[in-house]
Design a protein around this motif. Structure first.
Motif: not given
Length: 150
Positions: A95-108
């Protein structure tokens, strides 16, 4: 043997409902065109998640050093059940996509990004390089990027 996926739609309350791509841009660290190269689903505290390796094809806002990043999404395929959030499935391989991202902070997962507004900051790209917008209508990727002032 029947390998058909059972569709499971989970309702999720969103922290914020975005009215425009400008709002998404303002809350995002990075805007990028990506392609999923591989993904793996897992369950954490009874919630399905998918961790995908994605290739960054183009960066429009923000800066990353790596051309391959991890993307964490809520939902995924677990035991022949495809869990989607509010009717929006996770990205699949190729899949191709345009994504708006934030840095993940958490345990996963370490060193990963999440989509701003969960699925709201994810726009699939079709084979004509058109973005499928909130209302389902296709828009030219270049026009959308230009409208964001990027």
């Amino acid at each position: 043997m029947n390998n058909k996926l059972v569709q499971m739609d989970l309702s999720l309350s969103l922290n914020k409902e975005y009215e425009s791509t400008i709002e998404l841009k303002n809350d995002s660290l990075l805007i990028a065109e990506i392609m999923v190269t591989e993904g793996e689903s897992l369950v954490y505290e009874n919630v399905p998640f998918t961790i995908s390796e994605v290739e960054v094809l183009n960066e429009y806002n923000g800066e990353i050093i790596e051309k391959s990043i991890k993307l964490l999404e809520t939902g995924g395929i677990i035991d022949n059940k495809q869990f989607s959030i509010n009717g929006n499935p996770t990205l699949n391989r190729n899949d191709r996509a345009l994504v708006f991202l934030q840095k993940y902070e958490g345990p996963i997962v370490d060193n990963a990004y999440v989509i701003t507004g969960d699925y709201q900051g994810k726009f699939l790209l079709n084979s004509e390089n058109e973005v499928i917008d909130f209302d389902g209508s296709p828009k030219n990727l270049t026009d959308l990027v230009d409208s964001l002032g990027l």
